[in-house]
Design an enzyme around this catalytic site. Structure first.
Site, PDB file in Angstrom:
ATOM      1  N   ASP A 169      -1.470  -0.775   6.076  1.00 33.28           N
ATOM      2  CA  ASP A 169      -1.509  -0.153   7.404  1.00 33.28           C
ATOM      3  C   ASP A 169      -2.463  -0.865   8.352  1.00 33.28           C
ATOM      4  OD1 ASP A 169      -3.994   0.652   6.644  1.00 33.28           O
ATOM      5  OD2 ASP A 169      -3.516   2.775   6.441  1.00 33.28           O
TER       6      ASP A 169
ATOM      7  N   ASP B 148      -6.724  -1.491   4.763  1.00 35.95           N
ATOM      8  CA  ASP B 148      -6.265  -2.586   3.904  1.00 35.95           C
ATOM      9  C   ASP B 148      -6.627  -3.963   4.462  1.00 35.95           C
ATOM     10  OD1 ASP B 148      -4.881  -1.046   1.885  1.00 35.95           O
ATOM     11  OD2 ASP B 148      -3.427  -0.561   3.433  1.00 35.95           O
TER      12      ASP B 148
ATOM     13  N   ASP C 145       0.889  -1.161   0.000  1.00 35.07           N
ATOM     14  CA  ASP C 145       0.000   0.000   0.000  1.00 35.07           C
ATOM     15  C   ASP C 145       0.932   1.216   0.000  1.00 35.07           C
ATOM     16  OD1 ASP C 145      -2.324   1.619   0.433  1.00 35.07           O
ATOM     17  OD2 ASP C 145      -1.677   1.812   2.519  1.00 35.07           O
TER      18      ASP C 145
END
Length: 677
Positions: free
Chosen positions: A571, A575, A390
């Site tokens: 995180d 996610d 991410d």
């Protein structure tokens, strides 16, 4: 395995038997069955205790004391083989010296052997008991019938028992070292707390602290439970949680974690999370579950170990029959060959090969601020092909800075700055805080607001005292992709703001290391394509998936999983679905509840080098497991035929068997200090 089988037969749910922590857990709606279950477990030869820390093993039951007792009687028995002292050659003297050792062996190995057979999983003690009993009975028959010195093998019986007890002592001490990481964390819970009361301060155990209690923590003291700072300032060492040795400054309203150390200053805190809800308790529980979770490679060792004992007994019987009837070697030699087969065999080495390595590997990871949620995760990481990142908060810091403010014609920059500051001061969003911090030192015209309202996912609406309406939010209608936010005044666009997220300093180094290891990095983000492309170009990532919603992220992860083993690093909050979908989900967050639930690995230290360390520790742990299993299988495959063909004295066999476990555990313990790359 025998306890596990028993509890499953009883129809209990969520059975977890942990060799590492010596704990049994299961779910049941009917509390009345507990005494019966405890009784059944004790019938398998175990002691059920309320608290392992307070339980005291009786003096006579300690394996160390049994070994010392047996060694005192075995030593003179062995001396008769070295010195021609006539009284030691007397069969009655040898019987009297051997008898106490044999009785200890019967109580120690015999009881365990009987319990294991009853539980349906015969263990190593079955082999030791049969081997030592055979030598003892054979010798007693020789003594009673006065058949002479060739029929006396009391020293063989005593030596087998004594050496295997020595192996047990060394094994117990070594295994204690493999579980030290959890024990070290548990020590952080065993502290006192200074509770503030009307009359002053009272000292209580951290276990007795209740949510809402006010606690005083002085310099050099340990924070007893999770809490929020009410007053004071201090620098805290959070190394036991994050692996990061640099102290963290804490002031009013900041959160503190139980177990961390106050290096400088004094703080008064309010307890928020106590008992099993505290961060430390969650981490300890996580590690206990992780140590009990079996990697697929262990199933092979367990499968062989479960049928090992019956197979060895069969080989020992065949050895006796073939040696006695086919080679005319005589009863004595046939007996010794069969006993050698029994005592050289070691299913324990196979059983210990995996869990000891997993325990040490997980412990080393925890000391580096890496929480791995299971031994099975370690194996899943070994052949990783893709690491999906991410962007925000993972490869970037999540702290934004103003790159540019584009003011529309006829508008004043200082009044624009004033409006942005006034609106964003009312928001807790990380971007809002970054904008306020970025504009704090610049000249601006003060704007006084009458009302402010946040529209989730869009932005902020406000009205000033003069009746002007403002909207500050996502720049969806602008043509320039470089600007993220737009400011409208009375429905007219007055400014566009470009903000940028700072790339973490060690991100480029991490991507380079992954590429060098043959792992392909992938960027997956909900952010705009232009910004994702910019970050990817800076870091050297070629595969980029931008502007993806949470459900779209799932399908991207799925595509990569079909191509090879995939790790997703995010995180841990927005996610969460993608982390669950990947082969291994890694959360770059603190130990928040969602992170613990969704990710298989939690990096408590936001330093990206933790990712490399995690991959290295996983790889070396799996390598250690393979080395251990190779030794365990190779040892038995070579040793059993050597014993069967009569090339091995049973006493030498017992010594080899006793140390085969120690070699496996010793190799696992190397992981604690081994240089990994």
């Amino acid at each position: 395995m025998s306890i596990h089988k028993l509890l499953e037969k009883k129809g209990l749910q969520n059975v977890l038997v942990s060799f590492a922590s010596e704990e049994v857990k299961f779910s049941t709606a009917d509390q009345s069955i507990l005494p019966g279950i405890i009784n059944d477990i004790e019938n398998l030869g175990f002691h059920v205790v309320d608290d392992i820390d307070t339980h005291k093993t009786p003096f006579y039951d300690k394996v160390e004391n049994k070994f010392i007792f047996c060694a005192l009687f075995t030593a003179p028995l062995l001396l008769h083989m070295l010195f021609p002292w006539h009284f030691l050659h007397n069969p009655i003297v040898q019987l009297l010296l051997c008898l106490p050792v044999f009785l200890v062996g019967c109580l120690h190995f015999g009881k365990s052997a009987y319990s294991s057979i009853k539980g349906g999983v015969p263990n190593m003690d079955v082999l030791i008991f049969i081997g030592s009993t055979s030598a003892f009975v054979y010798s007693v028959v020789g003594t009673v019938q006065n058949l002479g010195g060739h029929y006396l093998f009391y020293e063989t019986c005593a030596t087998i028992i004594t050496l295997v007890l020595l192996g047990n002592v060394l094994e117990k001490r070594s295994v204690n070292q493999t579980t030290s990481a959890v024990k070290d964390l548990m020590k952080f819970q065993q502290v006192n707390a200074n509770r503030v009361i009307k009359d002053g301060i009272e000292v209580i155990s951290a276990k007795d602290v209740l949510a809402g209690d006010i606690l005083l923590v002085n310099e050099g003291g340990q924070v007893p439970v999770d809490g929020e700072v009410l007053s004071g300032e201090a620098s805290l060492n959070e190394a036991m949680i994050t692996g990061e040795s640099i102290p963290v400054q804490k002031k009013k309203y900041d959160t503190v974690i139980g177990g961390t150390i106050v290096q400088e200053g004094n703080i008064k805190i309010m307890a928020t999370k106590v008992g099993s809800n505290s961060t430390l308790s969650q981490i300890i529980d996580l590690m206990k579950k992780a140590q009990a979770a079996k990697p697929p490679v262990q199933k092979l060792g367990d499968k062989v170990a479960s049928i090992f004992v019956p197979v060895v007994i069969l080989i020992a019987l065949l050895t006796f029959v073939i040696t006695y009837f086919a080679t005319n070697a005589g009863l004595q030699n046939s007996m010794m060959h069969a006993i050698a087969v029994l005592v050289i065999s070691c299913p324990c080495a196979m059983g210990l090969a995996t869990p000891t390595a997993v325990m040490v590997g997980l412990g080393r990871a925890a000391k580096n601020g890496i929480l791995i949620k299971g031994g099975d995760t370690i194996e899943a990481v070994a052949n990783t092909k893709f690491v999906i990142f991410d962007k925000t908060g993972t490869l970037t810091t999540g702290k934004f800075s103003i790159k540019d403010i584009k003011v529309e014609d006829g508008q004043d920059l200082e009044s624009i700055r004033g409006a942005i500051t006034a609106i964003e001061e009312r928001s807790n969003h990380p971007i809002a805080k970054s904008l306020v911090a970025g504009l704090s030192s610049l000249p601006k015209q003060k704007v006084i607001l009458r009302s402010v309202a946040e529209e989730k996912g869009l932005g902020m609406r406000a009205e000033d005292v003069e009746g002007n309406n403002y909207f500050l939010g996502t720049a969806k209608l602008t043509t320039d992709d470089n600007y993220n936010l737009s400011l409208y005044k009375n429905q007219v666009l007055v400014a566009q703001i470009a903000i940028e997220d700072t790339i973490k300093p060690d991100a480029a180094s991490l991507i380079a290391q992954l590429k060098k290891a043959g792992i392909k990095p992938v960027l997956l983000s909900g952010d705009k394509a232009s910004r994702c492309a910019s970050v990817a170009k800076t870091l050297g990532i070629t595969d980029v998936h931008a502007e993806k919603l949470p459900d779209e992220k799932l399908s991207v992860v799925d595509i990569y999983r079909k191509k090879g083993k995939t790790i997703m690093i995010g995180d841990g909050i927005n996610d969460a679905p993608a982390l669950t979908q990947a082969d291994v989900g890694v959360s770059m967050n603190d130990a928040s509840h969602i992170a613990i639930q969704s990710a298989k690995v939690i990096l408590l230290n936001t330093d990206l080098q933790s990712v490399v360390k995690f991959l290295q520790i996983s790889r070396h742990t799996l390598l250690t497991i393979k080395q251990n299993l190779f030794w365990a299988f190779a040892y038995n495959i070579i040793a059993i035929p050597v014993a069967a063909f009569g090339f091995l004295n049973p006493m030498v066999g017992a010594l080899a068997m006793a140390f085969s476990d120690v070699i496996v555990i010793g190799n696992s313990l190397r992981l604690k200090v081994k240089k990994i790359s």
